[in-house]
Write a protein that holds these residues in place. Structure first.
Motif, PDB file in Angstrom:
ATOM      1  N   ALA A  93       0.938  -1.189  -0.039  1.00  0.00           N
ATOM      2  CA  ALA A  93      -0.109   0.082  -0.001  1.00  0.00           C
ATOM      3  C   ALA A  93       0.912   1.174  -0.051  1.00  0.00           C
ATOM      4  O   ALA A  93       0.546   2.157  -0.720  1.00  0.00           O
ATOM      5  CB  ALA A  93      -1.000   0.080   1.189  1.00  0.00           C
ATOM      6  N   THR A  94       1.945   1.323   0.620  1.00  0.00           N
ATOM      7  CA  THR A  94       2.683   2.426   0.798  1.00  0.00           C
ATOM      8  C   THR A  94       3.918   2.452  -0.110  1.00  0.00           C
ATOM      9  O   THR A  94       4.000   3.521  -0.830  1.00  0.00           O
ATOM     10  CB  THR A  94       3.292   2.567   2.394  1.00  0.00           C
ATOM     11  N   GLN A  95       4.648   1.497  -0.130  1.00  0.00           N
ATOM     12  CA  GLN A  95       6.070   1.547  -1.083  1.00  0.00           C
ATOM     13  C   GLN A  95       5.847   0.890  -2.386  1.00  0.00           C
ATOM     14  O   GLN A  95       6.421   0.896  -3.056  1.00  0.00           O
ATOM     15  CB  GLN A  95       7.154   0.796  -0.262  1.00  0.00           C
ATOM     16  N   GLY A  96       4.751   0.261  -2.524  1.00  0.00           N
ATOM     17  CA  GLY A  96       4.244  -0.111  -3.809  1.00  0.00           C
ATOM     18  C   GLY A  96       4.808  -1.557  -4.340  1.00  0.00           C
ATOM     19  O   GLY A  96       4.971  -1.840  -5.332  1.00  0.00           O
ATOM     20  N   GLN A 250       8.899   5.893  -3.559  1.00  0.00           N
ATOM     21  CA  GLN A 250      10.126   6.233  -2.613  1.00  0.00           C
ATOM     22  C   GLN A 250      11.071   5.063  -3.049  1.00  0.00           C
ATOM     23  O   GLN A 250      12.326   5.416  -3.011  1.00  0.00           O
ATOM     24  CB  GLN A 250       9.761   6.108  -1.112  1.00  0.00           C
ATOM     25  N   PRO A 251      10.865   3.973  -3.276  1.00  0.00           N
ATOM     26  CA  PRO A 251      11.816   2.866  -3.767  1.00  0.00           C
ATOM     27  C   PRO A 251      12.852   3.563  -4.884  1.00  0.00           C
ATOM     28  O   PRO A 251      13.790   3.210  -5.115  1.00  0.00           O
ATOM     29  CB  PRO A 251      11.029   1.918  -4.184  1.00  0.00           C
ATOM     30  N   LEU A 252      11.962   4.364  -5.899  1.00  0.00           N
ATOM     31  CA  LEU A 252      12.558   4.846  -7.081  1.00  0.00           C
ATOM     32  C   LEU A 252      13.836   5.911  -6.325  1.00  0.00           C
ATOM     33  O   LEU A 252      14.766   5.832  -6.761  1.00  0.00           O
ATOM     34  CB  LEU A 252      11.815   5.751  -7.864  1.00  0.00           C
ATOM     35  N   LEU A 253      13.100   6.964  -5.606  1.00  0.00           N
ATOM     36  CA  LEU A 253      13.831   7.924  -4.920  1.00  0.00           C
ATOM     37  C   LEU A 253      15.303   7.598  -4.236  1.00  0.00           C
ATOM     38  O   LEU A 253      16.311   8.051  -4.356  1.00  0.00           O
ATOM     39  CB  LEU A 253      13.075   8.809  -4.090  1.00  0.00           C
ATOM     40  N   GLU A 254      14.974   6.678  -3.412  1.00  0.00           N
ATOM     41  CA  GLU A 254      16.037   6.109  -2.507  1.00  0.00           C
ATOM     42  C   GLU A 254      17.026   4.952  -3.315  1.00  0.00           C
ATOM     43  O   GLU A 254      18.019   5.069  -2.919  1.00  0.00           O
ATOM     44  CB  GLU A 254      15.389   5.503  -1.270  1.00  0.00           C
ATOM     45  N   GLY A 255      16.330   4.317  -4.017  1.00  0.00           N
ATOM     46  CA  GLY A 255      17.064   3.316  -4.742  1.00  0.00           C
ATOM     47  C   GLY A 255      18.027   3.699  -5.698  1.00  0.00           C
ATOM     48  O   GLY A 255      19.151   3.484  -5.710  1.00  0.00           O
ATOM     49  N   LEU A 256      17.768   4.854  -6.533  1.00  0.00           N
ATOM     50  CA  LEU A 256      18.495   5.458  -7.419  1.00  0.00           C
ATOM     51  C   LEU A 256      19.406   6.285  -6.814  1.00  0.00           C
ATOM     52  O   LEU A 256      20.658   6.242  -7.204  1.00  0.00           O
ATOM     53  CB  LEU A 256      17.896   6.247  -8.534  1.00  0.00           C
ATOM     54  N   ALA A 257      18.967   6.951  -5.616  1.00  0.00           N
ATOM     55  CA  ALA A 257      20.080   7.947  -5.067  1.00  0.00           C
ATOM     56  C   ALA A 257      21.318   7.064  -4.440  1.00  0.00           C
ATOM     57  O   ALA A 257      22.463   7.354  -4.586  1.00  0.00           O
ATOM     58  CB  ALA A 257      19.319   8.548  -4.067  1.00  0.00           C
ATOM     59  N   THR A 258      20.985   5.816  -3.900  1.00  0.00           N
ATOM     60  CA  THR A 258      21.793   5.213  -3.228  1.00  0.00           C
ATOM     61  C   THR A 258      22.821   4.448  -4.259  1.00  0.00           C
ATOM     62  O   THR A 258      24.045   4.245  -4.053  1.00  0.00           O
ATOM     63  CB  THR A 258      21.127   3.980  -2.434  1.00  0.00           C
ATOM     64  N   TYR A 333       9.018   3.316   5.415  1.00  0.00           N
ATOM     65  CA  TYR A 333       9.876   4.048   4.464  1.00  0.00           C
ATOM     66  C   TYR A 333      11.288   3.576   4.257  1.00  0.00           C
ATOM     67  O   TYR A 333      11.840   3.282   3.058  1.00  0.00           O
ATOM     68  CB  TYR A 333      10.174   5.664   5.097  1.00  0.00           C
ATOM     69  N   LEU A 334      11.733   2.880   5.311  1.00  0.00           N
ATOM     70  CA  LEU A 334      12.938   2.078   5.261  1.00  0.00           C
ATOM     71  C   LEU A 334      13.097   0.852   4.088  1.00  0.00           C
ATOM     72  O   LEU A 334      14.061   0.624   3.929  1.00  0.00           O
ATOM     73  CB  LEU A 334      13.582   1.732   6.735  1.00  0.00           C
ATOM     74  N   TRP A 335      11.670   0.352   4.009  1.00  0.00           N
ATOM     75  CA  TRP A 335      12.041  -0.686   3.010  1.00  0.00           C
ATOM     76  C   TRP A 335      12.200  -0.176   1.767  1.00  0.00           C
ATOM     77  O   TRP A 335      12.755  -1.047   1.055  1.00  0.00           O
ATOM     78  CB  TRP A 335      10.611  -1.256   3.068  1.00  0.00           C
ATOM     79  N   SER A 336      11.863   1.236   1.529  1.00  0.00           N
ATOM     80  CA  SER A 336      12.384   1.598   0.039  1.00  0.00           C
ATOM     81  C   SER A 336      13.805   1.625  -0.016  1.00  0.00           C
ATOM     82  O   SER A 336      14.108   1.327  -1.271  1.00  0.00           O
ATOM     83  CB  SER A 336      11.906   3.276   0.177  1.00  0.00           C
ATOM     84  N   TYR A 337      14.551   1.822   0.940  1.00  0.00           N
ATOM     85  CA  TYR A 337      16.121   1.622   0.546  1.00  0.00           C
ATOM     86  C   TYR A 337      16.525   0.140   0.215  1.00  0.00           C
ATOM     87  O   TYR A 337      17.105  -0.203  -0.805  1.00  0.00           O
ATOM     88  CB  TYR A 337      16.896   1.891   1.855  1.00  0.00           C
TER      89      TYR A 337
END
Length: 398
Positions: A93-96, A250-258, A333-337
């Motif tokens: 529901a949240t991180q998709g 958020q998985p896009l935002l944190e994943g690519l940034a990392t 949120y932390l699952w997005s990383y």
């Protein structure tokens, strides 16, 4: 007022309410800032009721992006209000994406790649690894970090712009703060202006570490979100423009940034070692996320972490458990990383140049959910893992 704008107005009102009561920040980046006065919501229950109505309307109208966003807000707010949804449902529901997890063989493979990368730099994989890496990367003061972060981002910016095609501009205000929270670095903002905060309670600064975080925070967040704002200025977008970390972008935002360093500086050995280690550790944190939410004994989970990463302190491990097990925002949120870093590291390692260029260009034009990212690269891994049972390890003796 169109439905998208109603959601944005409500989220701004909710954010003002949380700010007034000292709650968690709701909007992390507003891609369509307004000068209109914002009246705080009267209660979380009132926000919940309005979100429910807007979600139902979005379903009826077939406005998929609005429906996804309101569903995520409802899931997170429900958790804030006391519900404790099952982890996989909460993440979808949240991180998709799901939380199926990764096999033991895959986790070990990632660890071996990181171990070799550091062995090539003369660093042993043991309880002293963190200290050895800090010395390798050259420690620096927080004052120097605050002045150098923009310089390091500027060095990598031409490569990022070439890969993404973005023409957006951004400015950043760097601040040093003292906040009792888990994070070391945080970017938020509106339009084309960002604020980058360094948390002196938790941040440790090194020359190579700051190079990594300059790309993560300024090019991976400030520039990307400014690019979304530029798109929202030039196009009548269908996505809700108030961004927050419990949304499925958020998985896009944190994943690519990392993962950015593997695209920008693939021949920088210390930076590549750091990227490999981060990938591995985010998967280990994902194991913790799954285990503590599945009810495994916390001491057994802690022992598992020490088996995977013997240099981590019990204080750090305790934070891993509580952040992912009890705090409503961080539980999402932390699952997005974990999910995002794995996908974008594999994109850089496995995809051809044309696919990489297609993905990176698309995701600096407008935000993408995990489902939309998978459509850009169907051969990529499953967000959240292909599926594996939770099996905890114990540190070896000696």
């Amino acid at each position: 007022m169109r439905l998208r704008d109603q959601v944005e107005s409500l989220v701004r009102s909710w954010g003002a309410y949380e700010e007034a009561r000292g709650g968690r920040q709701v909007i992390d980046y507003d891609c369509a800032p307004t000068d209109a006065p914002i009246t705080p919501a009267t209660s979380r229950i009132d926000v919940y009721d309005q979100l429910t109505r807007l979600n139902q309307q979005a379903k009826a109208d077939g406005e998929t992006k609005v429906e996804q966003t309101t569903r995520a807000h409802l899931a997170y707010l429900s958790c804030v209000l006391g519900e404790r949804p099952e982890l996989d449902a909460y993440m979808r529901a949240t991180q998709g994406c799901g939380t199926a997890g990764w096999s033991e063989e895959y986790v070990v493979e990632l660890g071996d790649r990181a171990r070799k990368a550091y062995a090539d730099l003369g660093i042993t994989w043991d309880a002293n690894l963190a200290d050895a890496v800090e010395q390798l990367e050259t420690p620096m003061t927080i004052e120097r970090a605050a002045t150098q972060v923009q310089v390091l981002a500027d060095e990598a910016e031409p490569v990022v712009r070439e890969l993404t095609g973005t023409t957006a501009t951004y400015t950043v205000d760097v601040q040093v703060v003292d906040i009792d929270d888990y994070w070391s670095f945080w970017v938020d903002g509106a339009g084309h202006h960002s604020r980058l905060r360094f948390n002196q309670r938790t941040a440790v600064f090194t020359e190579d570490g700051l190079r990594f975080f300059a790309q993560h925070e300024l090019l991976g967040h400030a520039l990307q979100l400014s690019s979304f704002a530029q798109t929202a200025e030039n196009e009548d977008v269908d996505w809700v423009r108030t961004m927050t970390v419990h949304l499925p972008y958020q998985p896009l935002l944190e994943g690519l940034a990392t993962a950015w360093p593997i695209y920008t500086e693939p021949h920088n050995a210390p930076l590549m070692a750091k990227a490999r280690l981060n990938h591995y550790l985010h998967i280990v944190r994902g194991e913790v996320h799954r285990a503590i939410n599945a009810g495994f004994p916390l001491r057994e989970v802690a022992e598992h972490v020490l088996a995977r990463a013997p240099w981590l302190s019990l204080d750090q491990i305790g934070n891993l458990l509580s952040d992912r097990g009890t705090e409503p925002l961080l539980r999402s949120y932390l699952w997005s990383y974990t999910a995002g870093t794995d996908w974008f590291m594999n994109l850089g390692d496995q995809a051809d140049e044309a696919t990489i260029k297609k993905v990176l260009t698309a995701v600096y034009h407008h935000p993408h959910t995990p489902t939309e990212l998978a459509e850009l690269w169907p051969a990529g891994p499953t967000f959240g893992g292909d599926g594996a049972p939770i099996v905890l390890r114990r540190p070896t003796a000696g």
